[in-house]
Design an enzyme around this catalytic site. Structure first.
Site, mmCIF file in Angstrom:
data_model
loop_
_atom_site.group_PDB
_atom_site.id
_atom_site.type_symbol
_atom_site.label_atom_id
_atom_site.label_comp_id
_atom_site.label_asym_id
_atom_site.label_seq_id
_atom_site.Cartn_x
_atom_site.Cartn_y
_atom_site.Cartn_z
ATOM 1 C CE1 TYR A 159 1.593 15.223 5.793
ATOM 2 C CE2 TYR A 159 2.679 17.229 5.573
ATOM 3 C CZ TYR A 159 2.837 16.133 5.891
ATOM 4 O OH TYR A 159 3.870 15.450 6.078
ATOM 5 C CB VAL A 202 12.479 14.399 3.873
ATOM 6 C CG1 VAL A 202 13.590 13.231 4.030
ATOM 7 C CG2 VAL A 202 12.388 15.341 4.950
ATOM 8 C CG ASP A 203 15.164 12.585 -2.488
ATOM 9 O OD1 ASP A 203 14.317 11.933 -2.941
ATOM 10 O OD2 ASP A 203 16.347 12.976 -3.180
ATOM 11 N NE ARG A 223 4.156 15.082 -0.965
ATOM 12 C CZ ARG A 223 4.906 14.332 -0.208
ATOM 13 N NH1 ARG A 223 4.645 13.028 0.081
ATOM 14 N NH2 ARG A 223 6.074 14.650 0.501
ATOM 15 N NE ARG A 261 7.857 22.585 0.102
ATOM 16 C CZ ARG A 261 7.144 21.573 0.278
ATOM 17 N NH1 ARG A 261 5.871 22.319 -0.057
ATOM 18 N NH2 ARG A 261 6.981 20.700 0.835
HETATM 19 P P1 NAD Z 1 6.560 7.613 2.389
HETATM 20 O O1 NAD Z 1 5.534 8.354 2.356
HETATM 21 O O2 NAD Z 1 7.468 7.316 1.360
HETATM 22 O O3 NAD Z 1 5.992 6.013 2.813
HETATM 23 C C1 NAD Z 1 4.990 5.884 4.000
HETATM 24 C C2 NAD Z 1 5.071 4.487 4.266
HETATM 25 O O4 NAD Z 1 3.692 4.381 5.021
HETATM 26 C C3 NAD Z 1 4.827 3.427 3.337
HETATM 27 O O5 NAD Z 1 5.984 2.294 3.547
HETATM 28 C C4 NAD Z 1 3.632 2.678 3.121
HETATM 29 O O6 NAD Z 1 3.520 1.367 2.759
HETATM 30 C C5 NAD Z 1 3.217 3.116 4.639
HETATM 31 N N1 NAD Z 1 1.903 3.072 4.874
HETATM 32 C C6 NAD Z 1 0.566 3.561 4.433
HETATM 33 N N2 NAD Z 1 -0.578 3.471 4.925
HETATM 34 C C7 NAD Z 1 0.047 2.560 6.296
HETATM 35 C C8 NAD Z 1 -0.873 2.339 7.046
HETATM 36 N N3 NAD Z 1 -2.276 2.237 7.082
HETATM 37 N N4 NAD Z 1 -0.171 1.520 8.308
HETATM 38 C C9 NAD Z 1 1.021 1.438 8.168
HETATM 39 N N5 NAD Z 1 1.797 1.850 7.147
HETATM 40 C C10 NAD Z 1 1.361 2.326 6.202
HETATM 41 O O7 NAD Z 1 7.453 8.087 3.789
HETATM 42 P P2 NAD Z 1 8.031 9.583 4.034
HETATM 43 O O8 NAD Z 1 8.060 10.351 2.954
HETATM 44 O O9 NAD Z 1 9.435 8.970 4.564
HETATM 45 O O10 NAD Z 1 7.105 10.115 5.252
HETATM 46 C C11 NAD Z 1 7.167 9.231 6.561
HETATM 47 C C12 NAD Z 1 6.251 10.266 7.600
HETATM 48 O O11 NAD Z 1 7.117 11.460 7.463
HETATM 49 C C13 NAD Z 1 4.950 10.919 7.259
HETATM 50 O O12 NAD Z 1 4.229 10.787 8.315
HETATM 51 C C14 NAD Z 1 5.135 12.058 6.500
HETATM 52 O O13 NAD Z 1 3.898 12.766 6.646
HETATM 53 C C15 NAD Z 1 6.308 12.520 7.362
HETATM 54 N N6 NAD Z 1 6.908 13.369 6.445
HETATM 55 C C16 NAD Z 1 7.350 13.523 5.333
HETATM 56 C C17 NAD Z 1 8.087 14.619 4.831
HETATM 57 C C18 NAD Z 1 8.744 14.349 3.427
HETATM 58 O O14 NAD Z 1 9.199 15.375 2.752
HETATM 59 N N7 NAD Z 1 9.126 13.216 2.861
HETATM 60 C C19 NAD Z 1 8.211 15.782 5.408
HETATM 61 C C20 NAD Z 1 7.834 16.120 6.521
HETATM 62 C C21 NAD Z 1 7.007 14.970 7.165
#
Ligand code: NAD
Length: 251
Positions: free
Chosen positions: A153, A186-187, A194, A211
Site C-alpha cells: 500500500y 479515516v472512518d 479491515r 495510532r
Molecule cells: P472504501 O475503501 O470504503 O470504498 C472504496 C470504493 O471503491 C468502493 O465504493 C468500491 O466499490 C470502489 N471500487 C473498488 N474497486 C473499484 C474499481 N475497480 N473501479 C472503481 N471503483 C472501485 O473507501 P475509502 O476508505 O474512503 O477509501 C477511498 C480512498 O482513500 C482509497 O484510495 C484509500 O486508499 C484512500 N485512503 C483511505 C484511508 C482510510 O483510512 N479510509 C486513509 C488514507 C487513504
C-alpha cells in the site's frame, strides 16, 4: 447555485462509499455538478437520489474501455478526483505478484488512466488558467510515512505522489493543477472491513484509534472539505503538493 464550486463540473471515481461519496455530497453542496462513478452500481444508485446535480455511471477504473467510455460521455470536467485505492496488509514477505499488480492497477494506474483520458480536453480549453484541478488520493502511508504492515500500500501510494508532482510540473503554465492528498486513518466502510478481517474487531479498532495522536479517526467529511478546497479556485496557487490530513500522525 452559489457556492465555492458554482458553475464547475466534477468527476469522482470510487464514489459509492467512504471519502468518495462524502466528497460528491460536499461538492454539490458547494454548487458543482458531479458525475459520480464506481464499480458498484447498486451502492451508486442511492447517491443519485441525493441531489439532482449528481449523475452516476458505472466505471471500473482498471478497465481502459470503461475509462474511454466515461471520457466520451462526461466531456471535460473542471475537477477530477481520483479516489480509488485498496489497502493490502502485510510486509514484503506477504506480497505475491498478483497483489502487486492489483495494487498498482487500482491505486496508481487508474489515476494515470483518468488523467490521460482528460488531459487532451483540458489542453484544448481556450483559457490558460484554471482549466482543471486534479486531486489524486494518496495516503499518509506512502513516501510521507512508513507504516508497519503496509508495504505494498505504502509503495503504491508513494507512486501516486510522484505521479502527481510529475504531472503538475508538466502543466504548471497550462492551467492544470494537480495535487495529492494524504489522509491518516479515516472512518469509512472499508476501514471497518479491515478491522473485521483481523479476526478481533475490538482490538483492531483500538489499535487504529491508538495510532492517531488526537485519539480519534478522521471523518470522510473532513477529507471531503480538503478536496473541495483543492477543487475550488481559492486554492489556485497550490499545485504539485502532497497534503497531509492526518490528525497530527505525521507530526
Ligand atoms: P472504501 O475503501 O470504503 O470504498 C472504496 C470504493 O471503491 C468502493 O465504493 C468500491 O466499490 C470502489 N471500487 C473498488 N474497486 C473499484 C474499481 N475497480 N473501479 C472503481 N471503483 C472501485 O473507501 P475509502 O476508505 O474512503 O477509501 C477511498 C480512498 O482513500 C482509497 O484510495 C484509500 O486508499 C484512500 N485512503 C483511505 C484511508 C482510510 O483510512 N479510509 C486513509 C488514507 C487513504
Amino acid at each position: 447555485m452559489a457556492g465555492r464550486l458554482a458553475g464547475k463540473t466534477a468527476l469522482v471515481t470510487s464514489a459509492a462509499q467512504g471519502i468518495g461519496r462524502a466528497t460528491v455530497l460536499a461538492m454539490v453542496a458547494e454548487g458543482a455538478t458531479v458525475v459520480a462513478t464506481d464499480i458498484n452500481e447498486a451502492a451508486l444508485a442511492s447517491l443519485a437520489n441525493e441531489n439532482a446535480a449528481i449523475t452516476t455511471h458505472k466505471l471500473d477504473v482498471t478497465n481502459q474501455a470503461d475509462v474511454d467510455a466515461i471520457a466520451a460521455k462526461a466531456g471535460t470536467p473542471d475537477v477530477l478526483f481520483n479516489c480509488s485505492g485498496y489497502v493490502h496488509a502485510g510486509t514484503i514477505m506477504d506480497v505475491v505478484d498478483k497483489d502487486w499488480d492489483f495494487a498498482f492497477e487500482l491505486n496508481v494506474r487508474a489515476h494515470y488512466r483518468m488523467m490521460r483520458a482528460f488531459t487532451p480536453g483540458w489542453l484544448a480549453k481556450a483559457s490558460n488558467t484554471g482549466k482543471a484541478s486534479v486531486i489524486n488520493m494518496a495516503s499518509l502511508a506512502s513516501s510521507v510515512k512508513g507504516v508497519p504492515n503496509r508495504f505494498l500500500y505504502g509503495t503504491s501510494k508513494a507512486a501516486v505522489i510522484g505521479m502527481t508532482k510529475a504531472m503538475a510540473a508538466d502543466f504548471l503554465n497550462k492551467g492544470i493543477r494537480v495535487n495529492a492528498i494524504c489522509p491518516g486513518t479515516v472512518d469509512t466502510p472499508s476501514l471497518h472491513d479491515r478491522m473485521r478481517a483481523t479476526g478481533d474487531y475490538e482490538a483492531a479498532h483500538k489499535a487504529f484509534i491508538g495510532r492517531q495522536p488526537m485519539g480519534r479517526l478522521g471523518t470522510a467529511a473532513e477529507i471531503a472539505a480538503l478536496v473541495v478546497y483543492l477543487a475550488s479556485d481559492e486554492s489556485g496557487f497550490i499545485t504539485g503538493q502532497a497534503i497531509n490530513i492526518d490528525g497530527g500522525w505525521s507530526v
